[in-house]
Design a protein around this motif. Structure first.
Motif, PDB file in Angstrom:
ATOM      1  N   THR A  88       0.796  -1.136   0.062  1.00 53.65           N
ATOM      2  CA  THR A  88       0.074   0.053  -0.024  1.00 53.65           C
ATOM      3  C   THR A  88       0.890   1.245   0.134  1.00 53.65           C
ATOM      4  N   LEU A  89       1.965   1.311   0.840  1.00 55.17           N
ATOM      5  CA  LEU A  89       2.851   2.430   0.866  1.00 55.17           C
ATOM      6  C   LEU A  89       3.364   2.574  -0.497  1.00 55.17           C
ATOM      7  N   LEU A  90       4.047   1.483  -0.968  1.00 53.59           N
ATOM      8  CA  LEU A  90       4.632   1.591  -2.377  1.00 53.59           C
ATOM      9  C   LEU A  90       3.823   2.257  -3.552  1.00 53.59           C
ATOM     10  N   THR A  91       2.485   1.751  -3.617  1.00 53.35           N
ATOM     11  CA  THR A  91       1.596   1.915  -4.362  1.00 53.35           C
ATOM     12  C   THR A  91       1.185   3.552  -4.385  1.00 53.35           C
ATOM     13  N   ILE A  92       1.229   4.016  -3.168  1.00 57.68           N
ATOM     14  CA  ILE A  92       0.790   5.501  -3.057  1.00 57.68           C
ATOM     15  C   ILE A  92       1.934   6.243  -3.268  1.00 57.68           C
ATOM     16  N   MET A  93       3.175   5.679  -3.050  1.00 54.92           N
ATOM     17  CA  MET A  93       4.113   6.452  -3.347  1.00 54.92           C
ATOM     18  C   MET A  93       4.402   6.862  -4.837  1.00 54.92           C
ATOM     19  N   GLY A  94       4.109   5.519  -5.703  1.00 61.37           N
ATOM     20  CA  GLY A  94       4.385   5.785  -7.032  1.00 61.37           C
ATOM     21  C   GLY A  94       3.063   6.235  -7.639  1.00 61.37           C
ATOM     22  N   GLY A  95       1.880   6.777  -7.165  1.00 66.74           N
ATOM     23  CA  GLY A  95       0.608   7.316  -7.704  1.00 66.74           C
ATOM     24  C   GLY A  95      -0.122   6.257  -8.381  1.00 66.74           C
ATOM     25  N   LEU A  96       0.122   5.126  -7.982  1.00 64.60           N
ATOM     26  CA  LEU A  96      -0.828   3.940  -8.510  1.00 64.60           C
ATOM     27  C   LEU A  96      -2.103   3.881  -8.015  1.00 64.60           C
ATOM     28  N   GLN A  97      -2.342   4.510  -6.700  1.00 63.13           N
ATOM     29  CA  GLN A  97      -3.520   4.686  -6.055  1.00 63.13           C
ATOM     30  C   GLN A  97      -3.384   6.003  -5.053  1.00 63.13           C
ATOM     31  N   GLN A  98      -4.461   6.421  -4.918  1.00 65.18           N
ATOM     32  CA  GLN A  98      -4.727   7.684  -4.122  1.00 65.18           C
ATOM     33  C   GLN A  98      -4.989   7.364  -2.853  1.00 65.18           C
ATOM     34  N   PRO A  99      -4.259   8.175  -1.878  1.00 72.68           N
ATOM     35  CA  PRO A  99      -4.572   7.910  -0.160  1.00 72.68           C
ATOM     36  C   PRO A  99      -5.878   8.383   0.022  1.00 72.68           C
ATOM     37  N   THR A 100      -6.564   7.832   1.153  1.00 71.05           N
ATOM     38  CA  THR A 100      -7.916   8.346   1.677  1.00 71.05           C
ATOM     39  C   THR A 100      -7.625   9.656   2.062  1.00 71.05           C
ATOM     40  N   GLY A 101      -6.438  10.120   2.703  1.00 71.91           N
ATOM     41  CA  GLY A 101      -6.433  11.462   3.113  1.00 71.91           C
ATOM     42  C   GLY A 101      -4.918  11.657   3.154  1.00 71.91           C
ATOM     43  N   GLY A 102      -4.540  13.169   3.188  1.00 73.76           N
ATOM     44  CA  GLY A 102      -3.333  13.438   3.321  1.00 73.76           C
ATOM     45  C   GLY A 102      -2.829  14.011   1.963  1.00 73.76           C
ATOM     46  N   SER A 103      -1.697  14.287   1.810  1.00 70.98           N
ATOM     47  CA  SER A 103      -1.128  15.072   0.714  1.00 70.98           C
ATOM     48  C   SER A 103       0.346  14.230   0.609  1.00 70.98           C
ATOM     49  N   VAL A 104       0.433  13.938  -0.925  1.00 68.02           N
ATOM     50  CA  VAL A 104       1.705  13.300  -1.443  1.00 68.02           C
ATOM     51  C   VAL A 104       2.276  14.268  -2.559  1.00 68.02           C
ATOM     52  N   LEU A 162       3.523  12.151 -15.217  1.00 67.30           N
ATOM     53  CA  LEU A 162       4.256  12.196 -14.003  1.00 67.30           C
ATOM     54  C   LEU A 162       5.059  10.898 -13.465  1.00 67.30           C
ATOM     55  N   ARG A 163       4.328   9.969 -13.639  1.00 72.01           N
ATOM     56  CA  ARG A 163       4.702   8.727 -13.233  1.00 72.01           C
ATOM     57  C   ARG A 163       6.065   8.172 -14.336  1.00 72.01           C
ATOM     58  N   PHE A 164       5.569   8.289 -15.574  1.00 75.94           N
ATOM     59  CA  PHE A 164       6.556   7.994 -16.718  1.00 75.94           C
ATOM     60  C   PHE A 164       7.698   8.586 -16.465  1.00 75.94           C
ATOM     61  N   SER A 165       7.913   9.875 -16.487  1.00 70.46           N
ATOM     62  CA  SER A 165       8.911  10.691 -16.091  1.00 70.46           C
ATOM     63  C   SER A 165       9.532  10.690 -14.990  1.00 70.46           C
ATOM     64  N   THR A 166       8.985  10.105 -13.804  1.00 68.44           N
ATOM     65  CA  THR A 166       9.739  10.491 -12.614  1.00 68.44           C
ATOM     66  C   THR A 166      10.086   8.955 -11.841  1.00 68.44           C
ATOM     67  N   VAL A 167       9.187   8.269 -12.080  1.00 66.07           N
ATOM     68  CA  VAL A 167       9.315   6.756 -11.218  1.00 66.07           C
ATOM     69  C   VAL A 167       9.669   5.537 -12.115  1.00 66.07           C
ATOM     70  N   GLY A 168      10.769   4.901 -11.690  1.00 65.98           N
ATOM     71  CA  GLY A 168      11.082   3.489 -12.205  1.00 65.98           C
ATOM     72  C   GLY A 168      10.636   2.441 -11.276  1.00 65.98           C
ATOM     73  N   PHE A 169       9.537   1.586 -11.842  1.00 67.57           N
ATOM     74  CA  PHE A 169       9.123   0.635 -11.155  1.00 67.57           C
ATOM     75  C   PHE A 169      10.030  -0.826 -11.308  1.00 67.57           C
ATOM     76  N   VAL A 170      10.256  -1.454 -10.426  1.00 69.89           N
ATOM     77  CA  VAL A 170      10.779  -2.844 -10.077  1.00 69.89           C
ATOM     78  C   VAL A 170       9.867  -3.980  -9.509  1.00 69.89           C
ATOM     79  N   LEU A 171       9.154  -4.385 -10.228  1.00 70.72           N
ATOM     80  CA  LEU A 171       8.161  -5.431  -9.619  1.00 70.72           C
ATOM     81  C   LEU A 171       8.603  -6.844  -9.318  1.00 70.72           C
ATOM     82  N   GLN A 172       7.958  -7.646  -8.497  1.00 73.36           N
ATOM     83  CA  GLN A 172       8.534  -9.074  -8.379  1.00 73.36           C
ATOM     84  C   GLN A 172       8.207  -9.701  -9.919  1.00 73.36           C
ATOM     85  N   SER A 173       7.085  -9.425 -10.737  1.00 74.74           N
ATOM     86  CA  SER A 173       6.861  -9.808 -12.005  1.00 74.74           C
ATOM     87  C   SER A 173       7.746  -9.446 -13.178  1.00 74.74           C
ATOM     88  N   SER A 174       8.519  -8.723 -12.951  1.00 76.59           N
ATOM     89  CA  SER A 174       9.510  -8.261 -13.516  1.00 76.59           C
ATOM     90  C   SER A 174       8.980  -7.150 -14.485  1.00 76.59           C
TER      91      SER A 174
END
Length: 246
Positions: free
Chosen positions: A63-79, A97-109
């Motif tokens: 949950t923490l990682l997906t919120i950090m990457g903008g894959l889901q929105q938090p219920t409250g607060g500011s990211v 923003l995700r494309f230009s800023t975040v690199g994802f490395v997942l278990q499924s590659s």
């Protein structure tokens, strides 16, 4: 929950703030009850930091990682991601923003199955409207010991090779932050430590921030900071304390 980096004063003066949580929390409805997946959290991740996140299964790491990457929105607060507060962005703006800023490395590659490794990198350049950087691609492949795999498709690679190829793709676009979810789960000890070393080098050489969820206590000594999470509550920890949780 506020996470205070012990080197906050020094870090803030020398590094860029890449990720910032302010009172961020995530709740899920579960019948008549509410599951608190992430307790209210305030924390920052700076450029050039290699941060591990550890905790038992179901503790809120994903949950923490997906919120950090903008894959889901938090219920409250500011990211804020790379200085941009993303709760007010459209889906298209957030995807850019995700494309230009975040690199994802997942278990499924997360590799495109019908593209070779070199084609995966060229696809990234195409989306970014940039010329393919063959020199950078070759350098990353050499660092990850996958030079001979440039023309291979994902189904021709072993589990460890797929993971190193995914790391190559994630690093290629020079993202501000790498978010890695158990990136060494399929690797032996030597390869796992090699991946951790690659991440550590990326933080120093390219000033990339790396946030890595892991159950592998061997990797914690490579990290600048360790965060532990349990029952959705995040706190700063030493590698020794985190090893006990792992």
């Amino acid at each position: 929950m506020t996470i205070k980096n012990t080197n906050d004063e020094q870090t803030s003066s020398t590094s860029t703030e890449v990720l910032a949580f302010k009172d961020v929390y995530k709740d899920y409805p579960d019948g008549d009850t509410t599951v608190h997946a992430l307790a209210p959290t305030t924390c920052t991740i700076h450029a050039g930091e290699f941060v591990a996140v550890v905790g038992p299964s179901g503790s809120g790491k994903s949950t923490l990682l997906t919120i950090m990457g903008g894959l889901q929105q938090p219920t409250g607060g500011s990211v804020s991601l790379d200085g941009k507060e993303y709760s007010r962005m459209s889906r298209k703006e957030l995807a850019q923003l995700r494309f230009s800023t975040v690199g994802f490395v997942l278990q499924s590659s997360n590799l495109v199955p019908f593209l070779t490794l070199e084609e995966q990198l060229k696809l990234h350049s195409s989306y970014a409207h940039e010329k393919y950087d063959a020199r950078r691609a070759a350098s990353l492949m050499e660092d990850l010991d996958i030079q001979k795999l440039h023309g291979k498709y994902p189904d021709e690679l072993s589990g460890g090779e797929k993971q190193r190829a995914a790391i190559c793709v994630a690093l290629y676009g020079r993202p501000a932050v790498i978010l890695a979810d158990e990136p060494t789960a399929s690797l032996d000890t030597s390869r796992a430590m090699g991946v951790a070393d690659i991440f550590a080098q990326a933080t120093r050489r390219e000033h990339t921030a790396v946030v890595m969820v892991t159950h592998d206590e061997r990797l914690l000594t490579e990290c600048d900071r360790v965060l532990t999470i349990q029952d959705g509550k995040l706190q700063e920890s030493t590698p020794e304390q985190a090893s006990q949780q792992v």
